[in-house]
Design a protein around this motif. Structure first.
Motif, short mmCIF file in Angstrom:
data_model
loop_
_atom_site.label_atom_id
_atom_site.label_comp_id
_atom_site.label_asym_id
_atom_site.label_seq_id
_atom_site.Cartn_x
_atom_site.Cartn_y
_atom_site.Cartn_z
N SER A 188 35.80 39.08 37.64
CA SER A 188 36.38 40.40 37.87
C SER A 188 37.88 40.24 37.79
CB SER A 188 36.01 40.94 39.25
OG SER A 188 34.64 41.14 39.36
N VAL A 189 38.55 41.26 37.27
CA VAL A 189 40.01 41.25 37.19
C VAL A 189 40.51 42.51 37.88
CG1 VAL A 189 42.03 41.19 35.71
CG2 VAL A 189 39.99 39.93 35.06
N ARG A 190 41.38 42.31 38.88
CA ARG A 190 42.02 43.44 39.56
C ARG A 190 43.35 43.71 38.88
NH1 ARG A 190 40.70 40.48 44.60
NH2 ARG A 190 42.89 39.89 44.54
N ILE A 191 43.57 44.96 38.51
CA ILE A 191 44.79 45.35 37.83
C ILE A 191 45.52 46.37 38.67
CG2 ILE A 191 45.79 46.39 35.75
CD1 ILE A 191 42.31 45.20 35.48
N ALA A 192 46.79 46.08 38.98
CA ALA A 192 47.68 47.04 39.63
C ALA A 192 48.68 47.46 38.57
CB ALA A 192 48.37 46.40 40.83
N PRO A 193 48.51 48.66 37.97
CA PRO A 193 49.27 49.03 36.78
C PRO A 193 50.76 49.28 36.97
CG PRO A 193 47.81 50.81 37.43
CD PRO A 193 47.52 49.65 38.32
N GLY A 194 51.23 49.52 38.13
CA GLY A 194 52.67 49.79 38.22
C GLY A 194 53.07 50.18 39.62
N PRO A 195 54.30 50.46 39.82
CA PRO A 195 55.39 50.58 38.84
C PRO A 195 55.83 49.22 38.32
CG PRO A 195 56.26 50.86 41.05
CD PRO A 195 54.76 50.72 41.19
N CYS A 198 47.92 41.44 37.36
CA CYS A 198 46.50 41.18 37.19
C CYS A 198 46.12 39.92 37.98
CB CYS A 198 46.15 40.96 35.72
SG CYS A 198 46.53 42.36 34.66
N THR A 199 44.95 39.98 38.62
CA THR A 199 44.41 38.84 39.35
C THR A 199 42.96 38.68 38.97
OG1 THR A 199 45.89 39.29 41.21
CG2 THR A 199 44.03 37.84 41.64
N ALA A 200 42.60 37.51 38.42
CA ALA A 200 41.20 37.21 38.10
C ALA A 200 40.52 36.71 39.37
CB ALA A 200 41.12 36.16 37.01
N VAL A 201 39.27 37.11 39.54
CA VAL A 201 38.46 36.64 40.67
C VAL A 201 37.25 35.93 40.07
CG1 VAL A 201 37.22 37.23 42.76
CG2 VAL A 201 39.23 38.58 42.09
N ILE A 202 37.24 34.57 40.21
CA ILE A 202 36.17 33.75 39.66
C ILE A 202 35.60 32.92 40.80
CG2 ILE A 202 35.57 31.97 37.98
CD1 ILE A 202 38.09 32.87 36.41
#
Length: 74
Positions: free
Chosen positions: A46-53, A58-62
């Motif tokens: 899973s990848v968590r994306i915080a688009p901005g500002p 991005c943080t991968a969760v493995i």
């Protein structure tokens, strides 16, 4: 991760040049995209994306471990 920002933003999770997950970008809200790593057997990611500002984060969760991803232009 390919992140296309615009009126209808799209996030693509790419593994070895192939799209394994996709999600719609909804403004500045964080998004989680899920896919698989091509291991034997395949492992979920899973990848968590915080688009901005600013620059998206991005943080991968493995296997339950958070792995920060470095942004890069392409």
């Amino acid at each position: 991760m390919n992140i296309r920002i615009g009126h209808r933003g799209v996030i693509e999770l790419m593994v070895d040049g192939k799209e394994t997950g996709r999600a719609q970008l909804n403004g500045k809200r964080p998004v989680i995209v899920s896919g698989e790593l091509p291991t034997d057997p395949p492992r979920p990611v899973s990848v968590r994306i915080a688009p901005g500002p600013g620059v998206p984060r991005c943080t991968a969760v493995i296997d339950g471990e958070d792995i920060p991803m470095s942004p890069r232009a392409f």
